[in-house]
Design an enzyme around this catalytic site. Structure first.
Site, PDB file in Angstrom:
ATOM      1  N   ARG A  46       5.712 -44.467 -18.475  1.00 47.72           N
ATOM      2  CA  ARG A  46       4.496 -45.250 -18.278  1.00 47.72           C
ATOM      3  C   ARG A  46       3.408 -44.434 -17.564  1.00 47.72           C
ATOM      4  O   ARG A  46       2.224 -44.628 -17.788  1.00 47.72           O
ATOM      5  CB  ARG A  46       4.883 -46.455 -17.419  1.00 47.72           C
ATOM      6  CG  ARG A  46       3.802 -47.455 -17.164  1.00 47.72           C
ATOM      7  CD  ARG A  46       4.320 -48.459 -16.165  1.00 47.72           C
ATOM      8  NE  ARG A  46       5.288 -49.355 -16.806  1.00 47.72           N
ATOM      9  CZ  ARG A  46       4.965 -50.544 -17.293  1.00 47.72           C
ATOM     10  NH1 ARG A  46       3.740 -50.998 -17.187  1.00 47.72           N
ATOM     11  NH2 ARG A  46       5.861 -51.309 -17.864  1.00 47.72           N
ATOM     12  N   LYS A 139      24.175 -46.532 -20.732  1.00 48.98           N
ATOM     13  CA  LYS A 139      24.821 -47.647 -20.045  1.00 48.98           C
ATOM     14  C   LYS A 139      23.972 -48.055 -18.846  1.00 48.98           C
ATOM     15  O   LYS A 139      23.212 -47.223 -18.382  1.00 48.98           O
ATOM     16  CB  LYS A 139      26.238 -47.275 -19.653  1.00 48.98           C
ATOM     17  CG  LYS A 139      26.391 -46.533 -18.313  1.00 48.98           C
ATOM     18  CD  LYS A 139      27.844 -46.361 -17.968  1.00 48.98           C
ATOM     19  CE  LYS A 139      28.256 -47.177 -16.782  1.00 48.98           C
ATOM     20  NZ  LYS A 139      27.891 -46.611 -15.482  1.00 48.98           N
ATOM     21  N   HIS A 169      29.219 -41.335 -21.255  1.00 48.43           N
ATOM     22  CA  HIS A 169      29.250 -39.869 -21.118  1.00 48.43           C
ATOM     23  C   HIS A 169      30.677 -39.338 -20.926  1.00 48.43           C
ATOM     24  O   HIS A 169      30.922 -38.153 -21.119  1.00 48.43           O
ATOM     25  CB  HIS A 169      28.288 -39.387 -20.026  1.00 48.43           C
ATOM     26  CG  HIS A 169      28.795 -39.554 -18.625  1.00 48.43           C
ATOM     27  ND1 HIS A 169      28.769 -40.745 -17.968  1.00 48.43           N
ATOM     28  CD2 HIS A 169      29.333 -38.666 -17.759  1.00 48.43           C
ATOM     29  CE1 HIS A 169      29.278 -40.592 -16.759  1.00 48.43           C
ATOM     30  NE2 HIS A 169      29.628 -39.335 -16.603  1.00 48.43           N
ATOM     31  N   LYS A 173      33.024 -35.497 -22.309  1.00 49.94           N
ATOM     32  CA  LYS A 173      33.706 -34.514 -21.451  1.00 49.94           C
ATOM     33  C   LYS A 173      34.717 -33.741 -22.280  1.00 49.94           C
ATOM     34  O   LYS A 173      35.455 -34.311 -23.079  1.00 49.94           O
ATOM     35  CB  LYS A 173      34.400 -35.219 -20.273  1.00 49.94           C
ATOM     36  CG  LYS A 173      33.403 -35.766 -19.249  1.00 49.94           C
ATOM     37  CD  LYS A 173      34.119 -36.328 -18.052  1.00 49.94           C
ATOM     38  CE  LYS A 173      33.165 -37.072 -17.135  1.00 49.94           C
ATOM     39  NZ  LYS A 173      32.505 -36.218 -16.140  1.00 49.94           N
ATOM     40  N   GLU A 207      36.270 -40.960  -6.829  1.00 46.39           N
ATOM     41  CA  GLU A 207      35.050 -40.255  -6.427  1.00 46.39           C
ATOM     42  C   GLU A 207      34.990 -40.192  -4.912  1.00 46.39           C
ATOM     43  O   GLU A 207      35.425 -41.122  -4.228  1.00 46.39           O
ATOM     44  CB  GLU A 207      33.823 -40.996  -6.947  1.00 46.39           C
ATOM     45  CG  GLU A 207      33.765 -41.056  -8.454  1.00 46.39           C
ATOM     46  CD  GLU A 207      32.471 -41.702  -8.923  1.00 46.39           C
ATOM     47  OE1 GLU A 207      31.493 -40.975  -9.102  1.00 46.39           O
ATOM     48  OE2 GLU A 207      32.443 -42.922  -9.079  1.00 46.39           O
ATOM     49  N   ASP A 226      30.805 -50.953 -13.516  1.00 43.16           N
ATOM     50  CA  ASP A 226      30.240 -49.602 -13.482  1.00 43.16           C
ATOM     51  C   ASP A 226      31.199 -48.570 -14.111  1.00 43.16           C
ATOM     52  O   ASP A 226      30.753 -47.620 -14.748  1.00 43.16           O
ATOM     53  CB  ASP A 226      29.944 -49.213 -12.026  1.00 43.16           C
ATOM     54  CG  ASP A 226      29.228 -47.883 -11.904  1.00 43.16           C
ATOM     55  OD1 ASP A 226      28.231 -47.692 -12.631  1.00 43.16           O
ATOM     56  OD2 ASP A 226      29.648 -47.035 -11.100  1.00 43.16           O
ATOM     57  N   HIS A 231      34.039 -46.402 -18.804  1.00 41.15           N
ATOM     58  CA  HIS A 231      34.681 -45.079 -18.751  1.00 41.15           C
ATOM     59  C   HIS A 231      36.211 -45.157 -18.777  1.00 41.15           C
ATOM     60  O   HIS A 231      36.865 -44.476 -19.572  1.00 41.15           O
ATOM     61  CB  HIS A 231      34.248 -44.316 -17.499  1.00 41.15           C
ATOM     62  CG  HIS A 231      32.759 -44.156 -17.365  1.00 41.15           C
ATOM     63  ND1 HIS A 231      31.933 -44.014 -18.449  1.00 41.15           N
ATOM     64  CD2 HIS A 231      31.959 -44.104 -16.273  1.00 41.15           C
ATOM     65  CE1 HIS A 231      30.686 -43.889 -18.022  1.00 41.15           C
ATOM     66  NE2 HIS A 231      30.670 -43.947 -16.704  1.00 41.15           N
ATOM     67  N   LYS A 322      34.887 -45.455  -5.051  1.00 43.84           N
ATOM     68  CA  LYS A 322      33.929 -44.583  -4.364  1.00 43.84           C
ATOM     69  C   LYS A 322      34.462 -44.262  -2.974  1.00 43.84           C
ATOM     70  O   LYS A 322      35.275 -45.001  -2.424  1.00 43.84           O
ATOM     71  CB  LYS A 322      32.598 -45.317  -4.184  1.00 43.84           C
ATOM     72  CG  LYS A 322      31.963 -45.812  -5.463  1.00 43.84           C
ATOM     73  CD  LYS A 322      31.106 -44.760  -6.089  1.00 43.84           C
ATOM     74  CE  LYS A 322      30.423 -45.275  -7.336  1.00 43.84           C
ATOM     75  NZ  LYS A 322      29.987 -44.193  -8.217  1.00 43.84           N
TER      76      LYS A 322
HETATM   77  C1  BG6 Z   1      28.376 -43.300 -13.946  1.00 46.73           C
HETATM   78  C2  BG6 Z   1      28.491 -44.354 -12.870  1.00 46.73           C
HETATM   79  O1  BG6 Z   1      28.396 -43.900 -15.209  1.00 46.73           O
HETATM   80  O2  BG6 Z   1      29.466 -42.377 -13.835  1.00 46.73           O
HETATM   81  C3  BG6 Z   1      28.537 -43.698 -11.492  1.00 46.73           C
HETATM   82  O3  BG6 Z   1      27.390 -45.239 -12.945  1.00 46.73           O
HETATM   83  C4  BG6 Z   1      29.606 -42.650 -11.425  1.00 46.73           C
HETATM   84  O4  BG6 Z   1      28.731 -44.671 -10.470  1.00 46.73           O
HETATM   85  C5  BG6 Z   1      29.508 -41.681 -12.599  1.00 46.73           C
HETATM   86  O5  BG6 Z   1      29.475 -41.947 -10.199  1.00 46.73           O
HETATM   87  C6  BG6 Z   1      30.698 -40.748 -12.646  1.00 46.73           C
HETATM   88  O6  BG6 Z   1      30.471 -39.749 -13.601  1.00 46.73           O
HETATM   89  P1  BG6 Z   1      31.111 -38.298 -13.448  1.00 46.73           P
HETATM   90  O7  BG6 Z   1      30.779 -37.615 -14.727  1.00 46.73           O
HETATM   91  O8  BG6 Z   1      30.484 -37.689 -12.252  1.00 46.73           O
HETATM   92  O9  BG6 Z   1      32.584 -38.522 -13.249  1.00 46.73           O
END
Ligand code: BG6
Length: 473
Positions: A46, A139, A169, A173, A207, A226, A231, A322
Site C-alpha cells: 500500500r 498460512k 514451508h 525443507k 523451538e 500455528d 506443519h 515455544k
Molecule cells: C511458522 C510459525 O509457521 O513456523 C512460527 O508461525 C514458527 O511460530 C515457525 O516459529 C517455525 O518454522 P521453522 O522453519 O523455523 O521451524
C-alpha cells in the site's frame, strides 16, 4: 535447472516474511542461475514508494557479506514496485499494464488471509490473472474449518485448484522431502513401515524462541493452529501415507488426504497443553501476550491414532512448543523390540530407532544394538549409523531454504509440495473439535519453565503408555 521467464508479483513486499525469507530466497535462486534473465519481480504494497527507495529496501533484505555486489545490482534491475490498494481501486490498472504476455504470471500473497479474496477478485476483474497464472497464499489458511472453506471458495471463484499454491514451508525443507526419498526410493524400510514392526512414532518440533513480537497473532492461534494443524500434520502425513503410484502432485496429495481422513478424534486425556512461565531472565507467555489472562497454549503434546490397516495399534505422538530447552525438529520411528532375547542376563537397550532430523544438522541416524566391545561377555550396548547431510554430501549444493525451493516450484507449475484445498479443510475438521473442547471446558494450559522440555502432563502422556520422549537437546 533454470525455470521459464516469469513475472512474479509479490503482495506484502515490504512485510516481515518478504524481508526475512522471500527476498533472500529469490536472490539465492538468481545467483544460482535459476532465473531466466528476462524475469521480473514486482513488489506491491500500500505504501507510496518510488522504485529506488523500494530497491534499497530489497537490497537491505538480501544483504549478505558474501554476496557479490555485481550480482546484487543485476538482481535489483529485475525488481520494480507498484503501490496498490488491495481492497480499493488504486494501482490495479498500473499492474495490468505492467504485465507481459507469454510470460509465467505468479501472484504471491504474503498478506493476511482477509486480503486473499479481495486481491483474487481484483486480479480477475482487471484481466490480470490468466488461465495459466498461479496464485500463492501463505498460512494461516483460516482459523477453523468454516473460515478455510470461505477462503477456498473465494480463491476458487477466480482461480482453479491447479492454479492455487497454499504454502506450508515445512514441505519445502530438504529433510522433509528426503523422508519421501527414504521411504520410496529404498527397499529397506518400506517392508518394515507398519504397525507389526513399528511400536510408535514421535514427531517433535521444539523451538527455543518465545512468541515475543508476535503476541497478538499468536494469542488467537496457539500452538494447535500455528504448528499442529499444518506443519506437524504434514510431517505426520508424509510419515504415515501409503506409497503414491507416481510422484505427481495429485497422487501424493491423495495419499496425504487419506491419512488425515483416517485420524481418530483425540480424547482430551491424550493431550497435554502448556504455557511457558518466566524462568531466569526470560519473561513468561503472559508477559509477551496482549491478554494478561490468556489461556492460549504455547506447547502441545498429543497421542494421535491413524485408524487404518497399516497403523492400527501404532500411536503417533506429536509435540511442539515455544521457549523449550533447544531448537530440535525430528521424526523418530521406534521399531519394536526383538520378540525374544537370546542373550541371558542382558537387558534390551533402546531398540532400533530411526531418527530423521529436520533441524539443526539435517540428517538421519539409525540407532542399533551391538555387542559392548571387550572381554566382558555378551553385553549389549547401543551404536548408531549416522548420516549428517552436511558431511555426507560435502560437494553437493548447500541445502536451499524451504522458500527458495517452493517459489521455484510455483514458477515450474509443480504443486506436489503445496497443500490442496481438501487437505487443509480436512486438517481443520480434525483440529476443530479439539480446540472447541478447550473453549467449552475453559481448560487452562499447564505451566512449564522457559528452557525446559515442556509441562509435566507431556511426560505423563508417554509414561502412562510405558514410553518416553526423546530428550530435547
Ligand atoms: C511458522 C510459525 O509457521 O513456523 C512460527 O508461525 C514458527 O511460530 C515457525 O516459529 C517455525 O518454522 P521453522 O522453519 O523455523 O521451524
Amino acid at each position: 535447472i533454470p525455470v521459464s521467464a516469469f513475472d512474479l508479483v509479490l503482495f506484502g513486499a515490504t512485510g516481515d516474511l518478504a524481508r526475512r525469507k522471500i527476498w533472500p530466497g529469490l536472490f539465492h535462486r538468481f545467483v544460482a542461475g535459476q532465473f531466466d534473465e528476462s524475469s521480473r519481480i514486482l513488489g506491491v504494497s500500500r505504501s507510496d514508494l518510488d522504485r529506488e527507495t523500494f530497491q534499497a529496501r530489497v537490497a537491505k533484505a538480501i544483504e549478505d557479506p558474501t554476496a557479490d555486489k555485481a550480482q546484487v545490482a543485476k538482481f535489483l534491475e529485475l525488481v520494480d514496485y507498484i503501490s496498490i490498494d488491495a481492497t480499493g481501486e488504486r494501482g490495479w490498472e498500473a499492474l495490468a499494464n505492467a504485465m507481459r504476455p507469454d510470460t509465467v504470471r505468479a501472484f504471491y500473497l504474503s498478506v493476511a488471509p482477509n486480503f486473499f479474496g479481495p486481491i483474487a477478485r481484483r486480479l480477475e476483474r482487471n484481466g490480470i490473472a490468466t488461465p495459466d497464472s498461479r496464485i500463492v497464499v501463505e498460512k494461516p489458511f483460516g482459523h477453523d474449518l468454516e473460515s478455510a472453506k470461505v477462503l477456498n471458495a473465494e480463491l476458487r471463484e477466480c482461480f482453479q485448484e491447479h492454479q492455487i499454491y497454499r504454502i506450508d514451508h515445512y514441505l519445502g525443507k530438504e529433510t522433509v522431502q528426503n523422508l519421501m526419498a527414504l521411504r520410496f526410493a529404498n527397499s529397506l524400510f518400506e517392508p518394515l513401515w507398519n504397525s507389526s514392526q513399528i511400536d510408535h512414532v514421535q514427531i517433535t518440533v521444539a523451538e527455543s524462541l518465545s512468541v515475543e513480537g508476535r503476541g497478538e497473532y499468536y494469542d488467537h492461534s496457539g500452538a494447535m493452529r500455528d504448528m499442529v494443524q499444518n506443519h506437524l500434520m504434514q510431517l505426520l502425513c508424509l510419515t504415515a501415507m501409503e506409497p503414491p503410484s507416481k510422484f505427481t502432485p495429485n497422487a501424493v496429495r491423495n495419499e496425504k488426504l487419506k491419512v488425515i481422513e483416517a485420524l481418530e478424534p483425540v480424547p482430551m486425556q491424550d493431550i497435554a497443553r502448556g504455557q511457558y512461565r518466566a524462568f531466569g531472565e526470560q519473561g513468561s507467555y503472559l508477559d509477551h501476550s496482549s491478554n494478561p489472562n490468556s489461556t492460549t497454549e504455547s506447547f502441545i503434546a498429543m497421542k494421535v491414532e491413524v485408524a487404518n490397516w497399516r497403523w492400527a495399534g501404532t500411536p503417533f505422538y506429536l509435540r511442539t512448543g515455544k521457549c523449550l530447552r533447544d531448537r530440535v525438529s525430528e521424526i523418530a520411528v521406534y521399531f519394536r523390540n526383538p520378540p525374544h532375547m537370546i542373550f541371558p542376563g542382558t537387558e534390551t537397550p533402546q531398540g532400533n530407532v530411526l531418527v530423521i532430523r529436520l533441524q539443526p544438522d539435517e540428517g538421519m541416524t539409525l540407532h542399533t544394538t551391538i555387542k559392548d566391545p571387550g572381554p566382558g561377555g555378551m553385553r549389549l550396548t547401543e551404536a548408531s549409523l549416522d548420516m549428517t547431510f552436511a558431511d555426507s554430501l560435502k560437494d553437493a549444493e548447500k541445502p536451499q531454504d524451504a522458500y527458495e525451493r517452493l517459489i521455484m516450484d510455483v514458477i515450474r507449475g509443480d504443486q506436489t509440495l503445496f497443500m490442496r484445498g481438501d487437505e487443509v479443510e480436512s486438517a481443520w475438521a480434525w483440529a476443530d473439535p479439539i480446540i472447541q473442547g478447550w473453549t467449552e471446558s475453559g481448560a487452562k494450559p499447564q505451566q512449564y519453565d522457559v528452557g525446559s522440555a515442556g509441562p509435566e502432563d507431556a511426560l505423563l502422556l508417554m509414561h502412562k503408555d510405558g514410553r518416553r520422549w526423546r530428550p530435547i537437546g
